[in-house]
Motif scaffolding. Structure first.
Motif, PDB file in Angstrom:
ATOM      1  N   ALA A  65       0.835  -1.200   0.000  1.00  0.00           N
ATOM      2  CA  ALA A  65       0.000   0.000   0.000  1.00  0.00           C
ATOM      3  C   ALA A  65       0.870   1.250   0.000  1.00  0.00           C
ATOM      4  O   ALA A  65       0.579   2.230  -0.711  1.00  0.00           O
ATOM      5  CB  ALA A  65      -0.924  -0.004   1.212  1.00  0.00           C
ATOM      6  N   VAL A  66       1.946   1.234   0.767  1.00  0.00           N
ATOM      7  CA  VAL A  66       2.868   2.371   0.802  1.00  0.00           C
ATOM      8  C   VAL A  66       3.532   2.576  -0.557  1.00  0.00           C
ATOM      9  O   VAL A  66       3.745   3.709  -1.008  1.00  0.00           O
ATOM     10  CB  VAL A  66       3.930   2.156   1.902  1.00  0.00           C
ATOM     11  CG1 VAL A  66       5.034   3.209   1.823  1.00  0.00           C
ATOM     12  CG2 VAL A  66       3.287   2.166   3.281  1.00  0.00           C
ATOM     13  N   LEU A  67       3.835   1.483  -1.249  1.00  0.00           N
ATOM     14  CA  LEU A  67       4.517   1.563  -2.544  1.00  0.00           C
ATOM     15  C   LEU A  67       3.604   1.952  -3.693  1.00  0.00           C
ATOM     16  O   LEU A  67       4.086   2.391  -4.739  1.00  0.00           O
ATOM     17  CB  LEU A  67       5.153   0.205  -2.865  1.00  0.00           C
ATOM     18  CG  LEU A  67       6.607   0.014  -2.462  1.00  0.00           C
ATOM     19  CD1 LEU A  67       7.036  -1.423  -2.715  1.00  0.00           C
ATOM     20  CD2 LEU A  67       7.528   0.980  -3.187  1.00  0.00           C
ATOM     21  N   GLU A  68       2.306   1.780  -3.535  1.00  0.00           N
ATOM     22  CA  GLU A  68       1.376   2.033  -4.641  1.00  0.00           C
ATOM     23  C   GLU A  68       1.494   3.475  -5.121  1.00  0.00           C
ATOM     24  O   GLU A  68       1.540   4.417  -4.328  1.00  0.00           O
ATOM     25  CB  GLU A  68      -0.057   1.746  -4.197  1.00  0.00           C
ATOM     26  CG  GLU A  68      -1.043   1.729  -5.335  1.00  0.00           C
ATOM     27  CD  GLU A  68      -2.417   1.251  -4.891  1.00  0.00           C
ATOM     28  OE1 GLU A  68      -3.332   1.292  -5.731  1.00  0.00           O
ATOM     29  OE2 GLU A  68      -2.572   0.854  -3.727  1.00  0.00           O
ATOM     30  N   ASP A  69       1.568   3.639  -6.438  1.00  0.00           N
ATOM     31  CA  ASP A  69       1.684   4.955  -7.068  1.00  0.00           C
ATOM     32  C   ASP A  69       2.965   5.687  -6.650  1.00  0.00           C
ATOM     33  O   ASP A  69       3.022   6.923  -6.660  1.00  0.00           O
ATOM     34  CB  ASP A  69       0.468   5.833  -6.749  1.00  0.00           C
ATOM     35  CG  ASP A  69      -0.826   5.234  -7.254  1.00  0.00           C
ATOM     36  OD1 ASP A  69      -0.806   4.617  -8.342  1.00  0.00           O
ATOM     37  OD2 ASP A  69      -1.856   5.348  -6.564  1.00  0.00           O
ATOM     38  N   ARG A  70       3.996   4.951  -6.305  1.00  0.00           N
ATOM     39  CA  ARG A  70       5.254   5.560  -5.875  1.00  0.00           C
ATOM     40  C   ARG A  70       6.400   4.950  -6.695  1.00  0.00           C
ATOM     41  O   ARG A  70       6.463   3.735  -6.878  1.00  0.00           O
ATOM     42  CB  ARG A  70       5.471   5.290  -4.385  1.00  0.00           C
ATOM     43  CG  ARG A  70       6.783   5.802  -3.829  1.00  0.00           C
ATOM     44  CD  ARG A  70       6.982   5.323  -2.399  1.00  0.00           C
ATOM     45  NE  ARG A  70       6.087   5.979  -1.483  1.00  0.00           N
ATOM     46  CZ  ARG A  70       6.319   7.152  -0.905  1.00  0.00           C
ATOM     47  NH1 ARG A  70       7.431   7.803  -1.191  1.00  0.00           N
ATOM     48  NH2 ARG A  70       5.455   7.685  -0.063  1.00  0.00           N
ATOM     49  N   ASP A  71       7.296   5.783  -7.155  1.00  0.00           N
ATOM     50  CA  ASP A  71       8.464   5.312  -7.910  1.00  0.00           C
ATOM     51  C   ASP A  71       9.634   5.197  -6.942  1.00  0.00           C
ATOM     52  O   ASP A  71      10.365   6.154  -6.703  1.00  0.00           O
ATOM     53  CB  ASP A  71       8.788   6.286  -9.042  1.00  0.00           C
ATOM     54  CG  ASP A  71       9.940   5.794  -9.908  1.00  0.00           C
ATOM     55  OD1 ASP A  71      10.239   4.588  -9.847  1.00  0.00           O
ATOM     56  OD2 ASP A  71      10.525   6.616 -10.633  1.00  0.00           O
ATOM     57  N   THR A  72       9.776   4.011  -6.347  1.00  0.00           N
ATOM     58  CA  THR A  72      10.841   3.774  -5.365  1.00  0.00           C
ATOM     59  C   THR A  72      11.854   2.810  -5.955  1.00  0.00           C
ATOM     60  O   THR A  72      11.477   1.740  -6.447  1.00  0.00           O
ATOM     61  CB  THR A  72      10.253   3.179  -4.066  1.00  0.00           C
ATOM     62  OG1 THR A  72       9.304   4.103  -3.521  1.00  0.00           O
ATOM     63  CG2 THR A  72      11.353   2.922  -3.041  1.00  0.00           C
ATOM     64  N   PRO A  73      13.149   3.166  -5.927  1.00  0.00           N
ATOM     65  CA  PRO A  73      14.173   2.289  -6.505  1.00  0.00           C
ATOM     66  C   PRO A  73      14.099   0.876  -5.907  1.00  0.00           C
ATOM     67  O   PRO A  73      14.015   0.704  -4.698  1.00  0.00           O
ATOM     68  CB  PRO A  73      15.487   2.972  -6.111  1.00  0.00           C
ATOM     69  CG  PRO A  73      15.120   4.398  -5.873  1.00  0.00           C
ATOM     70  CD  PRO A  73      13.722   4.378  -5.333  1.00  0.00           C
ATOM     71  N   GLY A  74      14.085  -0.121  -6.779  1.00  0.00           N
ATOM     72  CA  GLY A  74      14.113  -1.502  -6.311  1.00  0.00           C
ATOM     73  C   GLY A  74      12.771  -2.103  -5.974  1.00  0.00           C
ATOM     74  O   GLY A  74      12.669  -3.305  -5.741  1.00  0.00           O
ATOM     75  N   GLY A  75      11.713  -1.279  -5.930  1.00  0.00           N
ATOM     76  CA  GLY A  75      10.406  -1.810  -5.575  1.00  0.00           C
ATOM     77  C   GLY A  75      10.386  -2.323  -4.146  1.00  0.00           C
ATOM     78  O   GLY A  75      11.116  -1.844  -3.277  1.00  0.00           O
ATOM     79  N   LEU A  76       9.551  -3.309  -3.886  1.00  0.00           N
ATOM     80  CA  LEU A  76       9.426  -3.858  -2.542  1.00  0.00           C
ATOM     81  C   LEU A  76      10.581  -4.821  -2.264  1.00  0.00           C
ATOM     82  O   LEU A  76      10.782  -5.792  -2.981  1.00  0.00           O
ATOM     83  CB  LEU A  76       8.084  -4.583  -2.386  1.00  0.00           C
ATOM     84  CG  LEU A  76       7.831  -5.237  -1.027  1.00  0.00           C
ATOM     85  CD1 LEU A  76       7.879  -4.206   0.091  1.00  0.00           C
ATOM     86  CD2 LEU A  76       6.497  -5.959  -1.020  1.00  0.00           C
ATOM     87  N   GLU A  77      11.315  -4.534  -1.192  1.00  0.00           N
ATOM     88  CA  GLU A  77      12.397  -5.409  -0.737  1.00  0.00           C
ATOM     89  C   GLU A  77      11.897  -6.207   0.470  1.00  0.00           C
ATOM     90  O   GLU A  77      11.185  -5.670   1.319  1.00  0.00           O
ATOM     91  CB  GLU A  77      13.607  -4.577  -0.312  1.00  0.00           C
ATOM     92  CG  GLU A  77      14.098  -3.602  -1.368  1.00  0.00           C
ATOM     93  CD  GLU A  77      15.198  -4.198  -2.227  1.00  0.00           C
ATOM     94  OE1 GLU A  77      15.448  -5.411  -2.104  1.00  0.00           O
ATOM     95  OE2 GLU A  77      15.796  -3.439  -3.006  1.00  0.00           O
ATOM     96  N   VAL A  78      12.252  -7.488   0.544  1.00  0.00           N
ATOM     97  CA  VAL A  78      11.841  -8.338   1.656  1.00  0.00           C
ATOM     98  C   VAL A  78      13.075  -8.775   2.429  1.00  0.00           C
ATOM     99  O   VAL A  78      14.058  -9.232   1.836  1.00  0.00           O
ATOM    100  CB  VAL A  78      11.059  -9.571   1.155  1.00  0.00           C
ATOM    101  CG1 VAL A  78      10.693 -10.497   2.324  1.00  0.00           C
ATOM    102  CG2 VAL A  78       9.795  -9.131   0.420  1.00  0.00           C
ATOM    103  N   ASP A  79      13.026  -8.607   3.749  1.00  0.00           N
ATOM    104  CA  ASP A  79      14.146  -8.994   4.605  1.00  0.00           C
ATOM    105  C   ASP A  79      13.596  -9.798   5.775  1.00  0.00           C
ATOM    106  O   ASP A  79      12.873  -9.263   6.623  1.00  0.00           O
ATOM    107  CB  ASP A  79      14.889  -7.754   5.111  1.00  0.00           C
ATOM    108  CG  ASP A  79      16.220  -8.089   5.781  1.00  0.00           C
ATOM    109  OD1 ASP A  79      16.322  -9.175   6.384  1.00  0.00           O
ATOM    110  OD2 ASP A  79      17.145  -7.252   5.721  1.00  0.00           O
ATOM    111  N   GLU A  80      13.922 -11.076   5.816  1.00  0.00           N
ATOM    112  CA  GLU A  80      13.389 -11.972   6.846  1.00  0.00           C
ATOM    113  C   GLU A  80      13.781 -11.536   8.252  1.00  0.00           C
ATOM    114  O   GLU A  80      13.105 -11.859   9.233  1.00  0.00           O
ATOM    115  CB  GLU A  80      13.870 -13.400   6.580  1.00  0.00           C
ATOM    116  CG  GLU A  80      13.235 -14.437   7.480  1.00  0.00           C
ATOM    117  CD  GLU A  80      13.474 -15.851   7.001  1.00  0.00           C
ATOM    118  OE1 GLU A  80      13.990 -16.646   7.792  1.00  0.00           O
ATOM    119  OE2 GLU A  80      13.151 -16.156   5.835  1.00  0.00           O
ATOM    120  N   ARG A  81      14.846 -10.777   8.374  1.00  0.00           N
ATOM    121  CA  ARG A  81      15.297 -10.325   9.692  1.00  0.00           C
ATOM    122  C   ARG A  81      14.313  -9.366  10.341  1.00  0.00           C
ATOM    123  O   ARG A  81      14.359  -9.159  11.567  1.00  0.00           O
ATOM    124  CB  ARG A  81      16.681  -9.690   9.592  1.00  0.00           C
ATOM    125  CG  ARG A  81      17.772 -10.675   9.185  1.00  0.00           C
ATOM    126  CD  ARG A  81      19.095  -9.979   8.960  1.00  0.00           C
ATOM    127  NE  ARG A  81      19.035  -9.042   7.837  1.00  0.00           N
ATOM    128  CZ  ARG A  81      20.049  -8.260   7.468  1.00  0.00           C
ATOM    129  NH1 ARG A  81      21.193  -8.320   8.124  1.00  0.00           N
ATOM    130  NH2 ARG A  81      19.931  -7.440   6.426  1.00  0.00           N
TER     131      ARG A  81
END
Length: 223
Positions: A65-81
């Motif tokens: 939801a935070v990323l929607e309509d936003r141009d953020t480098p790399g898109g959604l990153e997932v970190d299990e930590r």
């Protein structure tokens, strides 16, 4: 001096009565979806260098939801930590039932001594260590002027805040982090600064990096 925006996921049908932990397939409910949208709207005017999430569904939905309509480098990153504490045999049980367990009082008063029982149960100290290391790694990866968001879980965010404040882990139960709230920590060369805690609705324009190079705390509180 990197700034991390720690976002707790929105509500699910189990948030509150049940210790969800790493239970798979627990999505945001209608309230949580609305909360995620509201957080996204608050952050809309703030440039983000990355959006990082716990791998659990409720955080992924909030982060998307935070990323929607936003141009953020790399898109959604997932970190299990940044994933939830691994509660072992406590996972999926009701909190009112867990409150009768002898370990409950230790969790409340002496959390640094707690390792959750059962297969895969994690200590709270280990959970704090992995989360803080993750923040430090992302700070180094993104650079000194970065502003980035991390969507995570209540106990994980509390543990990061305790570290930022120089508090012993036994004090972290004094910190409150509500669903869909925003907590902000700015890391300088000398020390972290807790900029926001459990913020549910104030203006965020002041988080845009401006002259962040000073590690000194302003005497008297500053302007």
């Amino acid at each position: 001096m990197p700034t991390v925006l720690l976002i707790r996921h929105g509500l699910t049908a189990k948030t509150g009565p049940v210790l969800t932990g790493w239970t798979p397939g627990v999505p945001l409910d209608e309230r949580g979806t609305a909360q995620a949208g509201a957080v996204a709207a608050r952050l809309a005017g703030l440039p983000l260098d990355a959006v990082v999430s716990s791998p659990l569904d409720r955080c992924l939905q909030t982060a998307r939801a935070v990323l929607e309509d936003r141009d953020t480098p790399g898109g959604l990153e997932v970190d299990e930590r940044f994933g939830e504490v691994r509660y072992g045999d406590w996972t999926g049980r009701e909190l009112k039932e867990l409150a009768e367990e002898p370990l409950w009082k230790v969790v409340q008063a002496h959390p640094s001594a707690v390792t959750f029982p059962g297969d895969g149960g994690e200590s709270l100290a280990a959970a704090q260590l992995r989360a803080v290391r993750a923040v430090r790694d992302w700070n180094e990866r993104l650079g000194d002027e970065a502003v980035y968001a991390v969507c995570s879980h209540g106990d994980i965010i509390k543990a990061i805040v305790a570290d930022a404040l120089g508090l012993h882990l036994d004090q972290f139960q004094r910190i409150q982090v509500d669903p869909a709230s925003l907590t902000v920590v700015r890391y300088t060369e000398l020390r972290p600064f807790l900029v926001r805690l459990n913020d549910g609705g104030t203006d965020l324009s002041g988080l845009v990096p401006v002259n962040q190079g000073d590690s000194d705390a302003p005497v008297g509180g500053g302007a």
